[in-house]
Structures are given as C-alpha cells and as structure tokens.
Design an enzyme around this catalytic site. Sequence first.
Site, PDB file in Angstrom:
ATOM      1  N   GLY A   1     -23.839 -52.946  40.192  1.00  0.00           N
ATOM      2  CA  GLY A   1     -24.842 -53.628  39.354  1.00  0.00           C
ATOM      3  C   GLY A   1     -24.178 -54.313  38.186  1.00  0.00           C
ATOM      4  N   ASN A   2     -24.969 -54.699  37.208  1.00  0.00           N
ATOM      5  CA  ASN A   2     -24.392 -55.288  35.990  1.00  0.00           C
ATOM      6  C   ASN A   2     -25.268 -54.929  34.795  1.00  0.00           C
ATOM      7  OD1 ASN A   2     -26.430 -57.513  35.548  1.00  0.00           O
ATOM      8  ND2 ASN A   2     -25.717 -58.053  37.606  1.00  0.00           N
ATOM      9  N   HIS A   3     -24.848 -55.359  33.605  1.00  0.00           N
ATOM     10  CA  HIS A   3     -25.509 -54.906  32.375  1.00  0.00           C
ATOM     11  C   HIS A   3     -26.738 -55.720  31.982  1.00  0.00           C
ATOM     12  CE1 HIS A   3     -22.511 -51.958  31.480  1.00  0.00           C
ATOM     13  NE2 HIS A   3     -21.533 -52.850  31.581  1.00  0.00           N
TER      14      HIS A   3
ATOM     15  N   ALA B   1     -29.294 -62.099  36.631  1.00  0.00           N
ATOM     16  CA  ALA B   1     -27.849 -61.940  36.844  1.00  0.00           C
ATOM     17  C   ALA B   1     -27.680 -61.356  38.238  1.00  0.00           C
ATOM     18  CB  ALA B   1     -27.277 -61.020  35.789  1.00  0.00           C
TER      19      ALA B   1
END
Length: 404
Positions: free
Chosen positions: A212-214, A280
């Site tokens: 995943g990402n932030h 994102a």
Amino acid sequence: MSVLQGKKVLLGITAGIAAYKTASLVRLFIKSGAEVKVVMTPASKDFITPLTLSTLSKNPVHSTFYDQEDENELWNNHVELGLWADIMLIAPATANTLSKMTKGTCDNLLLATYLSAKCPVYFAPAMDLDMYKHPSTKKSLDSLQSFGNIMIPATSGELASGLVGEGRMAEPEDIVSFIESDIISKLPLKGKKLLLTAGPTYEAIDPVRFIGNHSSGKMGFEIAKAAATLGAEVFLVSGPSHQYVKHSLINRINVTSAQEMYDACHKHFKEVDIAVLSAAVADYRPKNVADQKIKKKDASLVIELEPTKDILKSLGAIKEEQLLIGFALETNDEVCNAKKKITSKNLDAIVLNSLRDKGAGFAGDTNKITIIGSDLKETTYPLKSKKEVAKDIINEIIKRLSNK
Ligand code: CTP
C-alpha cells in the site's frame, strides 16, 4: 446537509403582525447550520422583542444606528452588516418598507443595511389583502424584482384582519425551503456528475498482507465535498481510508485494489461530465497472491510484481465530452513530468504536487499545487489547507467547463 450550512443570514424584520413568526424562522436557520444576525425596524419591536431574537440567534439585535442605552454609543455599522451577509432576508416585508426599498429611502438601520448589501436579497411580503392587491404595492414588488431582489410570494389564507385572501407571509418552513431551492438551482455544478478517485489502493500479497502507500484520501474527500457543495453529484471511488463524508450528493464506493478501482471507474465514466483522479493507485501488484499466509523462512523472500492497469490513461483513451483531470505527485523534474502525463494520458489538466514543497503531499492538512492545462499553461497556488485547495481545483473545473 442543508445548503445553508455555514451561510451568514441577515434577517430584516419590519412592522407586520407576521413578525411574531420570525422566532421560528431564526430557529430554522440556526438548525440548518446558518449563522444569523437580525436587524429590525423600530416599529417591529411592538410585535416581537429583540431579546427573543438575540437569544435565538445568539447575536445582538439592532434597530437603530446606535444603541442609546449603551453608554459608549457605538455606531451600528450598516455597511459592515450588509457586507457580512451571504443572504439577506426581509420578512415580514410590509408595504411601507417595500415602497421605501424601491425608492432608496434609508431612514432606518434596516433600509440602510439593505442598500449596503451586496448579497442576494430575498423578501417575503406580508400585508392585508387589499394592500397586497393595490397597484402601488404591485409596482413595488415588480420594481424590487427588477433590481434583482428575490420575492418569496405571499400566500392566501386568513389574515390578521379576519379577512381571507392573499397577503399572508409564507410560513417559516416554506421560506427556508424556498431559499434552499433557489440557492441549489443557481449552483454552478447543478446537474453535473463527477467521478472522483481518492485514497490509496492495497494490493494483496497473501490473506493478511498487502502493498500500500501513505495516501490518507484527505485531498480527494475535500474535492468531493467542494464539488457537492456547488451542486455536483459525486461518485467517490475511495480506496481504504479513514476519511468520513456525509452528503446527499456524494455516493461513496469503497474499493481496495487498483483492479476494483478500475472497474468502479469504468462503470461510471460514461455517465459523468467530469472525472478527477486523485487516488494514489499502486503501479504494481504481486503477480501471484498466496492463498495461505506466507510462512517465515530463513532465506530472503522475492515477490514478483506485475503492473496494474493505469486507470487514468484508460479513461483518457475512451473519453468523449468528459473533462478529465489527473494528479501528479512528483519528487523531481516536476513540471516536465506532469506535462508528459497530460499528453500520454490525454488529460484536460493535471494537478501537480511536489514532495519537495514543504506542507504538500499525503498525510498533512495542507497542500501546494500547480494546475497545468492541456495548453501547458501553469497556474501555481500558495500553500493552503486541503479544503481551500479543493475549492481552487473546483473553481478551475468550473472555468474549464464554461470554456468547453
Ligand atoms: N493513476 C491511475 N492508475 C494507476 C496509476 C496512476 O489512475 N495505475 C493516476 C493517478 O490517480 C494520478 C495519475 O495517474 O491521477 C498520476 O499518477 P502518478 O502516480 O503521479 O503517476 P504514474 O502515472 O503512476 O507514473 P509515475 O509513478 O511513474 O510517476
């Protein structure tokens, strides 16, 4: 949520018996989330007390240019009051006040405030039936509307005189609904549909792990709110995010992976006028997702990744009349990279954030953007809250829609 939420409503009360209903009117405005200030003509105080109205509105109520009982004799600034308001409502509006408003007479605080107001002015006439029918009243009503004021028509029914006919002030609930509907009908994105992606995507490695990402989703959710506030129906396709939104015009569609986001976007793209892709999205996902939790071993673990589908690019390839806006989060050669994405993804504009700008990016409450159009013209905005940035993006969309 009412469109009156956060609006500053200036209520002007004149000397008609219907003034007693303004207590309910103030309550209804407050309940719908508006801030209320009241100005009264001196004679209207015979029908309802300023104390009632100041208690309900939680603001001082003024009826003269200065308050005599106040030993400092501070001036009640009608210009300031007029400029403060997002909406002015004169209710009840008597024949006398209506006539003075047409001529520009300003022999009391309410009339001086009316003349200073730059906002939309609504008025709700209230008088006996013969006064209402009188040609001079009809002339006042026509002139006031020709000046751009908005009339909330009187209704028929039993009047204070005991006579039955036209001239009753519209009921407080109807006045509030009238104003809400009028505001909605004039919203710049009324009737428009917007597809929006927000947040990260999670790409499964096994049943318990993911890549995943932030991304928090904050920016996208603020865009959804800004668009809905201006009347757009929003399809908000959100990856996993703790953001919360409740608005009758926002349809939230929760997804987890890039593939699910792709499917949801393609389901709605054909019916929308605008698409803003702020999510994102993971560019890669594990080629094989393990059925069982991967067990720890001494050797290093290699996970083979394959590219996900580029949702924005796929929409650019099939777009017809839609306005398609992408985001670019860059760390270097920002403008150059963003411009390449406009061409390669067939966009109408791109919103660029640079991670080199302090206060821009994923987690915080602020952002700093540059919007680049398909003509490659750049507009750079200062660092702002994400809420304000969202308004800038939506204003840019409105401009572009009107140039289409
Ligand atoms: N995007 C998308 N689908 C993907 C990847 C990105 O729809 N699989 C969209 C994003 O939502 C954003 C835009 O494409 O609107 C640009 O995303 P960004 O990550 O900046 O660029 P990429 O195209 O992924 O290229 P790179 O990561 O190499 O900069």
